[in-house]
Design an enzyme around this catalytic site. Sequence first.
Site, PDB file in Angstrom:
ATOM      1  N   ASP A 118      34.240  47.360  37.873  1.00  0.00           N
ATOM      2  CA  ASP A 118      34.103  45.943  37.948  1.00  0.00           C
ATOM      3  C   ASP A 118      35.588  45.624  37.097  1.00  0.00           C
ATOM      4  OD1 ASP A 118      33.728  43.235  38.265  1.00  0.00           O
ATOM      5  OD2 ASP A 118      32.738  42.955  36.391  1.00  0.00           O
ATOM      6  N   GLU A 128      34.706  46.763  42.945  1.00  0.00           N
ATOM      7  CA  GLU A 128      34.532  45.322  43.333  1.00  0.00           C
ATOM      8  C   GLU A 128      35.665  44.756  43.755  1.00  0.00           C
ATOM      9  OE1 GLU A 128      31.203  41.753  42.429  1.00  0.00           O
ATOM     10  OE2 GLU A 128      32.338  42.638  40.668  1.00  0.00           O
ATOM     11  N   ASP A 135      29.860  42.883  32.106  1.00  0.00           N
ATOM     12  CA  ASP A 135      30.903  43.791  33.096  1.00  0.00           C
ATOM     13  C   ASP A 135      30.327  45.092  33.229  1.00  0.00           C
ATOM     14  OD1 ASP A 135      33.296  41.596  32.707  1.00  0.00           O
ATOM     15  OD2 ASP A 135      32.549  42.198  30.626  1.00  0.00           O
TER      16      ASP A 135
END
EC number: 3.1.21.10
Length: 168
Positions: A8, A68, A140
Amino acid sequence: MVRLLGIDPGLRFTGWGVIDVEGNRLRHVENGVIATNSADSVPDRLKVLHDNLLMLIDRLEPQEAAVEETYVNRNGSATLKLGYARGVALLVPALAGVSVAEYGALSVKKSVVGTGSADKKQVEMMVRRLLPGAEIIRADASDALAVAICHAHHRASARHIAAGVRMA
């Protein structure tokens, strides 16, 4: 068994999570966050991301990675900086010979929670259910594990389709 790295990306905090996948079984390996100092220059912060991701890949040896995709917000400068971090997150595994997939936030939420409108708390709750015993450091890292789980689901579906297996 295959080892997957979920990332991420963020310039301030980049979450990462590693899972092992065997059939439809998921096992948590490790997760964490790479933090950079906002007082440092952008190139120095990107170097920190690069060096830490490279160390993770060397140590944990994932076969595949998933990152992502960047969402675009009203602050163009923030979106651009996020794009820099995402570029590093895509490049480091690729340079290490690890195949990289990309997933949008909507796909990740649908894969993990079942709905694209899930909030961060719902995603983290489902990640904890899918990976029992995982000690998740911060949101996160939870998001990164969700990206890895999403990739696990998508790669399993792709394998079934390639094999001609009917998934009714």
